[in-house]
Design a protein around this motif. Sequence first.
Motif, PDB file in Angstrom:
ATOM      1  N   MET A   1       0.814  -1.211   0.000  1.00 31.33           N
ATOM      2  CA  MET A   1       0.000   0.000   0.000  1.00 31.33           C
ATOM      3  C   MET A   1       0.845   1.257   0.000  1.00 31.33           C
ATOM      4  N   HIS A   2       2.146   1.141  -0.250  1.00 28.71           N
ATOM      5  CA  HIS A   2       2.982   2.338  -0.331  1.00 28.71           C
ATOM      6  C   HIS A   2       2.542   3.176  -1.534  1.00 28.71           C
ATOM      7  N   ILE A   3       2.195   4.428  -1.302  1.00 24.02           N
ATOM      8  CA  ILE A   3       1.888   5.335  -2.404  1.00 24.02           C
ATOM      9  C   ILE A   3       3.212   5.859  -2.946  1.00 24.02           C
ATOM     10  N   ALA A   4       3.351   5.867  -4.258  1.00 20.79           N
ATOM     11  CA  ALA A   4       4.629   6.164  -4.901  1.00 20.79           C
ATOM     12  C   ALA A   4       5.025   7.627  -4.746  1.00 20.79           C
ATOM     13  N   GLU A   5       6.302   7.877  -4.893  1.00 22.07           N
ATOM     14  CA  GLU A   5       6.874   9.226  -4.825  1.00 22.07           C
ATOM     15  C   GLU A   5       6.192  10.162  -5.820  1.00 22.07           C
ATOM     16  N   GLY A   6       5.754  11.328  -5.326  1.00 22.16           N
ATOM     17  CA  GLY A   6       5.179  12.352  -6.179  1.00 22.16           C
ATOM     18  C   GLY A   6       3.777  12.073  -6.677  1.00 22.16           C
ATOM     19  N   THR A  64      -2.530   1.781  -9.807  1.00 25.89           N
ATOM     20  CA  THR A  64      -1.490   2.673 -10.324  1.00 25.89           C
ATOM     21  C   THR A  64      -1.079   3.670  -9.252  1.00 25.89           C
ATOM     22  N   GLY A  65       0.231   3.780  -9.025  1.00 19.99           N
ATOM     23  CA  GLY A  65       0.740   4.677  -8.006  1.00 19.99           C
ATOM     24  C   GLY A  65       0.828   4.057  -6.636  1.00 19.99           C
ATOM     25  N   SER A  66       0.425   2.794  -6.506  1.00 22.03           N
ATOM     26  CA  SER A  66       0.497   2.101  -5.237  1.00 22.03           C
ATOM     27  C   SER A  66       0.719   0.618  -5.512  1.00 22.03           C
ATOM     28  N   CYS A  67       0.637  -0.205  -4.464  1.00 27.64           N
ATOM     29  CA  CYS A  67       0.876  -1.640  -4.606  1.00 27.64           C
ATOM     30  C   CYS A  67       0.223  -2.354  -3.431  1.00 27.64           C
ATOM     31  N   LEU A  94      10.822   4.953   5.704  1.00 24.67           N
ATOM     32  CA  LEU A  94      11.874   5.870   5.279  1.00 24.67           C
ATOM     33  C   LEU A  94      13.003   5.119   4.577  1.00 24.67           C
ATOM     34  N   PHE A  95      13.454   4.021   5.177  1.00 26.35           N
ATOM     35  CA  PHE A  95      14.528   3.243   4.569  1.00 26.35           C
ATOM     36  C   PHE A  95      14.082   2.618   3.247  1.00 26.35           C
ATOM     37  N   GLN A  96      12.839   2.174   3.167  1.00 31.98           N
ATOM     38  CA  GLN A  96      12.360   1.599   1.914  1.00 31.98           C
ATOM     39  C   GLN A  96      12.290   2.654   0.813  1.00 31.98           C
ATOM     40  N   ALA A  97      11.895   3.875   1.178  1.00 29.56           N
ATOM     41  CA  ALA A  97      11.846   4.948   0.179  1.00 29.56           C
ATOM     42  C   ALA A  97      13.244   5.302  -0.315  1.00 29.56           C
ATOM     43  N   LEU A  98      14.227   5.315   0.599  1.00 30.50           N
ATOM     44  CA  LEU A  98      15.582   5.724   0.232  1.00 30.50           C
ATOM     45  C   LEU A  98      16.369   4.610  -0.457  1.00 30.50           C
ATOM     46  N   LEU A  99      16.183   3.383  -0.002  1.00 28.74           N
ATOM     47  CA  LEU A  99      17.027   2.279  -0.474  1.00 28.74           C
ATOM     48  C   LEU A  99      16.364   1.422  -1.548  1.00 28.74           C
ATOM     49  N   LEU A 100      15.031   1.311  -1.508  1.00 23.34           N
ATOM     50  CA  LEU A 100      14.342   0.399  -2.415  1.00 23.34           C
ATOM     51  C   LEU A 100      13.429   1.114  -3.410  1.00 23.34           C
ATOM     52  N   ALA A 101      13.350   2.428  -3.343  1.00 22.23           N
ATOM     53  CA  ALA A 101      12.418   3.198  -4.176  1.00 22.23           C
ATOM     54  C   ALA A 101      10.997   2.664  -4.021  1.00 22.23           C
ATOM     55  N   HIS A 102      10.689   2.252  -2.797  1.00 19.12           N
ATOM     56  CA  HIS A 102       9.373   1.700  -2.464  1.00 19.12           C
ATOM     57  C   HIS A 102       8.660   2.739  -1.614  1.00 19.12           C
ATOM     58  N   GLY A 103       7.612   3.362  -2.153  1.00 16.22           N
ATOM     59  CA  GLY A 103       7.036   4.519  -1.483  1.00 16.22           C
ATOM     60  C   GLY A 103       7.784   5.767  -1.903  1.00 16.22           C
ATOM     61  N   GLY A 104       7.862   6.747  -1.033  1.00  9.68           N
ATOM     62  CA  GLY A 104       8.570   7.974  -1.381  1.00  9.68           C
ATOM     63  C   GLY A 104       8.647   8.920  -0.210  1.00  9.68           C
ATOM     64  N   LEU A 105       9.451   9.971  -0.360  1.00  6.48           N
ATOM     65  CA  LEU A 105       9.597  10.964   0.700  1.00  6.48           C
ATOM     66  C   LEU A 105       8.408  11.923   0.724  1.00  6.48           C
ATOM     67  N   THR A 106       7.906  12.318  -0.442  1.00  4.92           N
ATOM     68  CA  THR A 106       6.762  13.241  -0.458  1.00  4.92           C
ATOM     69  C   THR A 106       5.490  12.552   0.030  1.00  4.92           C
ATOM     70  N   LEU A 108       5.581  10.087   2.299  1.00  2.00           N
ATOM     71  CA  LEU A 108       5.912   9.397   3.548  1.00  2.00           C
ATOM     72  C   LEU A 108       4.828   9.584   4.601  1.00  2.00           C
ATOM     73  N   GLY A 109       4.329  10.806   4.733  1.00  2.38           N
ATOM     74  CA  GLY A 109       3.294  11.058   5.738  1.00  2.38           C
ATOM     75  C   GLY A 109       2.044  10.233   5.512  1.00  2.38           C
ATOM     76  N   ALA A 110       1.609  10.129   4.250  1.00  2.52           N
ATOM     77  CA  ALA A 110       0.423   9.337   3.937  1.00  2.52           C
ATOM     78  C   ALA A 110       0.663   7.857   4.215  1.00  2.52           C
ATOM     79  N   ASN A 111       1.838   7.365   3.841  1.00  4.94           N
ATOM     80  CA  ASN A 111       2.146   5.951   4.064  1.00  4.94           C
ATOM     81  C   ASN A 111       2.295   5.638   5.552  1.00  4.94           C
TER      82      ASN A 111
END
Length: 236
Positions: A1-6, A64-67, A94-106, A108-111
């Motif tokens: 359910m990670h929503i993608a970056e941006g 689309t935009g999630s998983c 946070l680590f998944q967004a930075l290391l795995l491109a899973h989710g995102g920083l923008t 992050l709050g929603a996830n």
Amino acid sequence: MHIAEGFLPPAHAVAWGVASAPFVVHGARSLVRDVREHPESTLLLGASGAFTFVLSALKLPSVTGSCSHPTGTGLGAILFRPPVMAVLGTITLLFQALLLAHGGLTTLGANVFSMAVVGPWAGYGVYRLLRRYDVPLMGAVFCGAFVADLSTYCVTSVQLALAFPDPGSGFLGALGKFGSIFAVTQIPLAVSEGLLTVLVMRLLVRSSKGELTRLGVLVTSVAGGKRAESAEAVAR
């Protein structure tokens, strides 16, 4: 359910970040206090965080935009209470967004709000309710993990529907579409996560009886005329 970056509009991304922040701050204080008072719990805390990281990294294509994926937050919520999982879940995301491109920083709050706040609280609430009515430990653990996973997907569906309402039917129409698409993969995943969490809890009952007793997961005393479950009975 990670929503993608941006993927979320900026206003939505900021709003979910603001909504998540108080839970993370409160959780950080609870985590620091728990570690100071019970440093022996550090290993189990780390294992709970690793469990969340590994399970939530197993993603399947979905909206689309999630998983779709397991969350792993139910176990930690049952062991250490939901506020601690807000921190462990945030670190995981946070680590998944930075290391795995899973989710995102923008996003992050929603996830964080869906997976690290609502999921743990919903799962823990169901677990505590069932235990109050003397449901066996493993049955309550399964239901808690199942609800923690499923409620996360429900919140993500709401977040996406708010951001992208259907042109004809609005928010409710979009919610129905997002929810139905997620359900195809998420319901089987929630059942699988519940079963896996039960297996892990059985191992913990055998190997960490004292720690689980201190955390209140196992009760070995006799109260109110009712004999509590023994660790041996629970592990069977």
